[in-house]
Write an enzyme that holds these catalytic residues in place. Structure first.
Site, PDB file in Angstrom:
ATOM      1  N   LYS A  81      24.080 -29.569  76.283  1.00  8.17           N
ATOM      2  CA  LYS A  81      25.114 -28.673  76.824  1.00  8.17           C
ATOM      3  C   LYS A  81      25.747 -27.898  75.672  1.00  8.17           C
ATOM      4  CE  LYS A  81      29.194 -28.889  79.880  1.00  8.17           C
ATOM      5  NZ  LYS A  81      30.076 -29.812  80.656  1.00  8.17           N
ATOM      6  N   SER A 156      30.433 -28.883  85.680  1.00  8.24           N
ATOM      7  CA  SER A 156      30.220 -27.792  84.758  1.00  8.24           C
ATOM      8  C   SER A 156      28.909 -27.883  83.984  1.00  8.24           C
ATOM      9  CB  SER A 156      31.393 -27.730  83.775  1.00  8.24           C
ATOM     10  OG  SER A 156      31.395 -28.863  82.942  1.00  8.24           O
ATOM     11  N   SER A 180      31.788 -33.435  85.932  1.00  8.13           N
ATOM     12  CA  SER A 180      30.870 -32.393  85.453  1.00  8.13           C
ATOM     13  C   SER A 180      29.459 -32.863  85.115  1.00  8.13           C
ATOM     14  CB  SER A 180      31.463 -31.695  84.229  1.00  8.13           C
ATOM     15  OG  SER A 180      32.464 -30.801  84.636  1.00  8.13           O
TER      16      SER A 180
END
Lengths: 467, 100
Positions: A81, A156, A180
């Site tokens: 990420k 997310s 997330s």
């Protein structure tokens, strides 16, 4: 090239020279090349970097007979990420503020993965600063759900989930501040793991809400999730909230009891999801595991507590972005970041502090007590991850309150600092993935992994791939 | 309780954000229902409940005051991401102005 589901199978193949690490990198780069234009899962692809590492590891496999033992993640091609700092590799947090920021050092997690033999293939898209439940808040465009590209993949950690679901990387690192990891995992049919708060160092990860941020990951199997956790956890001397917990293996004869929280199966839950989650629970029942109803009475308040505490911490953490030592100035913040900075500033400001932030900190204690009470009689809690199926891109983007409510079943675990494991539970009639989560008390990861492995041994949802 | 435009402007000032007049209207409209939603917390009696700000229970985690050379950036590295530098320093916007 057909890549096995678990890293131990990949490593066997590598040792037997069925293929090399370089072949694996070639394979994933070619998948990224074909699919990323549609999915927008990657912000940066580190092809040269990955090739260099793969060549190095291929030499290790040839020269060192104990390679797998010494490098437990050897040959694992991972995406990261874009909120984890990676030395020399652009790290944006999916925000224009950091669009050309190249970190001078790497996060602890990234260093540990690389030392364990993982190969970094790129940095994945996400909601900017990890603010969002859909992936649509990225300043570089939304990530698409590979099961139906008109739908969101959840956020997310949107790009990380999609990269694993679509076979663009073997595994991926994400962050879970309010769901997330678990939410996008359940929206894309992969395993998503959120550790106990304070077990995996946050050092070198761009902070969202410091009392909630948890460093976890996405895999296809629970077995691999456990393997990555064994590498990422433990004191690093840099994140002072991390403790060295001595995890003990779960005894094979251990009897489990699983709690079904009645508040998570109440009004608002999609009947289709309820049916799949209950079917997952029945799989455990068939194994002789007892299911009991438990109550988490403050569940409905968790979302308010979370959307006070989290923006408060966000407003403080994002205060450091001034465009002086690195990054662009504050005019480059996107809409959601501005919204959260102002919301956080509001709940902390003079005259409102007690009514909002002070009150939220107290109700947080009650949310934690709910879990403590429940875990006095059960080993784990089984619940849906999301009340509704993946929604269409654009459907909720103009209504922040509706978007925030998508986190209703996930935020409580972050407020309590407990671990969670999201697992695939099947598909809707429309062909969209449905997941469920197992929650446990602090440091109960071995129990969650054990239950997850038992579940995956009798189900094959995790083997399904988007076409 | 609706957030007024003045309140939004004040929050923006506290947060060092520059908002367009459209954004002020937009954020006032969007933040009002969120803040209203929080009022559900008033249903709970918390008079005897302690506050929780973190979940580890750790207090005063200290380390020895020693420099770890492997963890120190060179001046060149430290400055490498700044848009403006001068003689090995970061250049910051001026705070004081010359009056005479």
């Amino acid at each position: 090239m057909n890549i096995p589901l678990s890293i131990s199978e990949v490593q066997n193949d590598l040792v037997q020279k069925k293929y090399s690490c370089v072949n694996l990198v070639e394979h994933y780069l070619s998948e990224i090349n074909t699919q990323n234009k549609t999915l927008n899962a990657f912000l940066t692809v580190t092809d040269e970097y990955a090739y260099t590492k793969a060549k190095e590891l291929d030499r290790v496999i040839t020269d060192n007979p104990h390679a797998i033992k010494e490098f437990p993640l050897l040959g694992m091609v991972v995406s990261i990420k874009d909120i984890y700092l990676t030395k020399g590799i652009r790290t944006t947090a999916a925000s224009k503020v950091l669009e050309s920021f190249v970190p001078q050092y790497s996060s602890t997690v990234v260093e540990r993965l690389e030392s364990a033999g993982a190969i970094i293939i790129g940095k994945t898209n996400c909601d900017a600063w990890a603010h969002g439940a859909s992936g649509e808040n990225s300043d570089f465009g939304a990530t698409k759900n590979p099961w139906n590209t008109e739908f969101v993949p959840g956020g997310s950690s949107s790009g990380s989930a999609v990269s694993v679901a679509s076979g663009l990387s073997f595994a991926s690192m994400g962050t879970d501040t309010g769901g997330s990891i678990r939410l996008p995992a359940s929206f894309t049919n992969v395993v998503g793991f959120k550790p106990t708060y304070g077990v995996v160092p946050r050092y070198g990860v761009i902070s969202m809400a410091s009392s909630l941020d948890s460093m976890g990951h996405f895999t296809k199997t629970v077995e691999d999730s456990e393997k990555i956790f064994a590498v990422t956890r433990g004191v690093d001397g840099r994140d002072s909230t991390v403790v060295n917990h001595s995890y003990k293996a779960v005894s094979p004869t251990q009897k489990f009891r699983i709690g079904m929280p009645k508040e998570y199966f109440a009004k608002g839950l999609s009947p289709e999801i309820e049916q799949k989650v209950r079917a997952a629970a029945q799989e455990f029942e068939k194994m002789g595991i007892e299911l009991v109803e438990v109550s988490l009475p403050h569940t409905k308040y968790a979302i308010s507590v979370y959307y006070i505490v989290q923006p408060a911490e966000v407003s403080s953490n994002l205060g450091r972005f001034d465009g002086i030592r690195f990054g662009n100035n504050r005019d480059s913040f996107g809409e959601e970041a501005k919204r959260r900075i102002m919301l956080g500033t509001y709940v902390l400001s003079s005259g409102y502090y007690d009514a909002y932030y002070g009150k939220a900190m107290k109700v947080r204690s009650l949310v934690i007590k709910d879990f403590d009470d429940a875990f006095s009689s059960v080993d784990a809690i089984l619940a849906p991850v999301s009340p509704s199926l993946p929604f269409k891109i654009g459907e909720k983007s103009d209504d922040p309150l509706q978007m925030y409510l998508a986190d209703i079943y996930t935020v409580a675990a972050n407020l309590a600092g407990i671990p969670g494991l999201a697992l695939p539970a099947g598909f809707s009639e429309s062909g969209l993935p449905i997941g469920f989560q197992l929650l446990g008390k602090r440091f109960s990861e071995p129990t969650l992994f054990e239950l997850g492995k038992k579940y995956q041994a009798v189900t094959d949802w995790h083997t399904k791939k988007p076409s | 309780m609706a957030l007024s435009h003045d309140e939004v402007l004040h929050l923006a000032k506290l947060s060092k954000l520059t908002l367009s007049s459209e954004e002020v209207l937009h954020f006032a409209d969007q933040l009002t229902p969120v803040v209203d939603y929080f009022r559900e917390l008033n249903e709970i009696d918390t008079s005897n409940v302690p506050e929780t700000s973190q979940t580890t229970g750790l207090v005063d985690v200290l380390r020895t005051d020693e420099v770890d050379a492997s963890w120190v950036l060179s001046q060149e590295e430290a400055l490498s991401q700044a848009l403006k530098t001068h003689n090995g320093y970061f250049v910051v916007p001026a705070i004081f102005t010359r009056t005479s």
